[in-house]
Design an enzyme around this catalytic site. Structure first.
Site, short mmCIF file in Angstrom:
data_model
loop_
_atom_site.label_atom_id
_atom_site.label_comp_id
_atom_site.label_asym_id
_atom_site.label_seq_id
_atom_site.Cartn_x
_atom_site.Cartn_y
_atom_site.Cartn_z
N ASP A 1 -75.43 -50.46 -19.83
CA ASP A 1 -74.69 -50.28 -21.07
C ASP A 1 -73.18 -50.42 -20.84
OD1 ASP A 1 -74.80 -49.40 -23.86
OD2 ASP A 1 -73.72 -47.62 -23.16
N GLU B 1 -74.14 -55.23 -20.52
CA GLU B 1 -73.66 -55.38 -21.89
C GLU B 1 -72.14 -55.49 -21.90
OE1 GLU B 1 -73.56 -53.01 -26.14
OE2 GLU B 1 -73.12 -52.01 -24.26
#
Ligand code: CA
Length: 616
Positions: free
Chosen positions: A334, A363
């Protein structure tokens, strides 16, 4: 204060009775709680949390295990123990004994487990895969008895938009056939670790224990079962990890292992600027860089200081612990650029040191290709930085896909957006290792983005299933789920049929347009599984004309031609224009209809895509 004073008096009065033998100090935590014999890296660093443990020495009497030293911080309640494990150390259990002033103050039984066969050589996800992304709280409730768990602050309430709805790992396990039948070969669930927050943590990104599955999703055993079942069905498991921040209810927030364990701003909240360009910007001020990467992602998410060696080791070992414990095939990380980039680089290297084939997707939510390219392994960066991160996500292409089918065609508008986005591929170090998606759990739903036009959605689907890179599909678009990205609850609705008593069941009893769309997606992605050209072929594309975009995916033995006609009217291709590819082939088969295609006279209906398998 009063309570503590009373407790001390109680303790003092109890001492005379047992003065001859002090009880062993209680240990709250040792993490990682176990490790394995035969890892490539011989070093292991244990976090030990116990009252006033700092300054203790540690001893181990077990062949092949040596205490290499201890590390103390500014908090007396923590001790970090560095172990060195011999290459031939045997699996087994041993005591770690802790001493102060020559006296044993406590001990802890530790286990080195045996690794699964061939663990280091596991394969990972590649451009051959199509990944299904789902949010477990919103997919299927396989076990209503865990909706309300003791010790967990928030209880399930399906009426609350941002509450927990009761979906769980058992629910996912029960519907793996649905995912496999769709042609998907990998599963990415939003984080499944404990998020024991007061509210709005159903998404999983406010982790409060990095070694514990959230009890409302199930147990570690449930997660293991799900992973094993995935593997039986040919589905790889990609775990969503979050190193950048933890939930503010994380157990260590009450007594941080070190003052600089997280970024603290003199007790004031400083949110990140979310300006990720600062990390690669050669002109960026320290002020802006610091705010972007050390500011908190949210009030409820404390920003981790991965520049601290102890924090960095903690997270590197944590990720390896999960790979080894449940048999992961990949990791999604993330908020990638928000973390210390040198620490993240080392994380990638150390994971691949243990698992050379392992893939990780980060990400980096950046919509400009030139800025996104910075984050991929082996990028040709002027500052010399090599992230070592194998896979990035194609946010520029996602934006192009949303716009392409929604606007009047122009020099740079309409279907040419897809062409232009792919024309930027020269910027990327590896175009196979790019995740391609039409949406995710944070963006507007693809069906809504194409104005709920099923023909447009099918064209977008054909593109996603056939373009270069690793395909990623978001739960529910195959049954026309809608949602505006402005409100997260809209794009994370419960899957129909996942809850007992649901009015309809899209797992089993799909009807009408929803059934038609599911079949369309399944046909394309199941074909993709069999096509070397689509899974790793070269891409050659032609400038769109009359809103018709034509490209070819080619390997030495296979070729697939894709025609996306975004024109309202039927279009017939000028075969001569595509001769450099078509001349090599005699016949074609339309994958959707199954009918043969005359390669000298290819016509495509308005607002329709054709995927044509070419044969010599
Ligand atoms: Ca449940």
């Amino acid at each position: 204060m009063k309570k503590i004073a009373l407790a001390l008096i109680a303790l003092a009065t109890a001492i005379p009775a047992m003065a001859h033998k002090k009880p062993l100090l209680a240990i709250n935590r040792v993490e990682p709680q176990n490790w394995w014999a035969g890892m490539h890296n011989s070093s292991l660093q244990l976090l030990v949390n116990a009252r006033n443990i700092s300054g203790a020495t540690a001893e181990v009497d077990y062949p092949g295990v040596k205490v290499a030293g201890t590390v103390v911080t500014d908090n007396a309640n923590y001790l970090f123990v560095n172990l060195e494990l011999a290459a031939d150390v045997k699996p087994g259990k041993f005591d770690i004994k802790f001493f102060k002033d020559g006296r044993e103050i406590t001990k802890h039984e530790y286990e080195l487990k045996e690794r699964a066969a061939n663990s280091a050589n596991r394969m990972s996800f590649t451009s051959e895969d199509a990944i299904y992304l789902l949010m477990p709280d919103r997919f299927a409730n396989g076990d209503p008895s865990n909706d309300d768990m003791p010790g967990m602050v928030e209880k399930a309430n399906r009426k609350a938009d941002y509450g927990r709805h009761g979906g769980d790992l058992k629910g996912v396990t029960e519907h793996l056939d649905y995912i496999a039948d769709l042609g998907m070969t990998a599963l990415w669930m939003t984080p499944i670790l404990e998020n024991n927050m007061e509210a709005s943590s159903y998404h999983g990104y406010a982790i409060t224990d990095y070694y514990n599955v959230d009890a409302r999703l199930g147990s570690l055993e449930d997660y293991k079962v799900m992973c094993d079942k995935c593997h039986e069905k040919g589905i790889k498991v990609i775990m969503d990890m979050v190193f950048n921040h933890c939930g503010t209810n994380h157990w260590w927030m009450k007594d941080l292992p070190a003052k600089d364990w997280i970024f603290q701003w003199d007790g004031q909240y400083h949110g990140s600027s979310y300006r990720l360009s600062t990390v690669a910007d050669m002109h960026a001020s320290q002020y802006d860089l610091k705010l972007a990467t050390e500011g908190w992602f949210d009030h409820t998410m404390a920003d981790m200081n991965l520049g601290n060696e102890l924090v960095k080791n903690y997270f590197i070992q944590n990720s390896i612990w999960w790979i080894e414990t449940v048999g992961l095939d990949g990791i999604r990380q993330d908020t990638y650029p928000y973390s210390d980039k040198e620490a993240m680089r080392e994380w990638n290297l150390r994971v691949r040191e243990e698992y050379p084939n392992f893939n990780i997707v980060g990400e980096a939510w950046i919509s400009q290709a030139e800025k996104l390219a910075y984050w991929q392994k082996d990028a040709n960066n002027r500052d010399g930085y090599n992230s070592e991160l194998p896979t990035i996500m194609d946010f520029p292409l996602m934006s192009a896909l949303h716009a392409a089918f929604n606007e009047n065609p122009g020099w740079d508008e309409g279907i040419i957006r897809l062409y232009n986005s792919l024309a930027n591929d020269y910027l990327y170090a590896n175009t196979n290792n790019i995740l391609v998606m039409g949406e995710n759990h944070d963006a507007g739903r693809l069906f809504t983005c194409v104005n709920k036009n099923i023909k447009s959605l099918k064209m977008a689907t054909a593109f996603l299933a056939t373009v270069r890179g690793i395909a990623q599909w978001y739960v529910g678009t195959e049954v026309l789920m809608e949602g505006d990205g402005a409100r997260h609850c809209e794009i994370r609705r419960d899957f129909d049929g996942g809850w007992k008593g649901d009015a309809k069941d899209n797992f089993k009893a799909r009807k009408g347009n929803e059934a038609d769309m599911y079949d369309y997606v399944a046909k394309l992605f199941n074909y993709r599984k069999t096509s070397d050209a689509l899974r790793h072929g070269d891409l050659l594309h032609f400038l769109p004309a009359n809103e018709v975009y034509v490209y070819f995916r080619t390997t030495a033995n296979d070729c697939v031609m894709v025609v996306i006609n975004n024109n309202a009217d039927k279009q017939t291709l000028d075969s001569a224009r595509y001769a450099e590819c078509l001349a090599n082939y005699a016949t074609g088969k339309d994958i959707i209809s199954g009918s043969n295609v005359d390669l000298s006279n290819i016509s495509v209906d308005g607002k329709t895509a054709m995927v044509i398998e070419l044969k010599k």
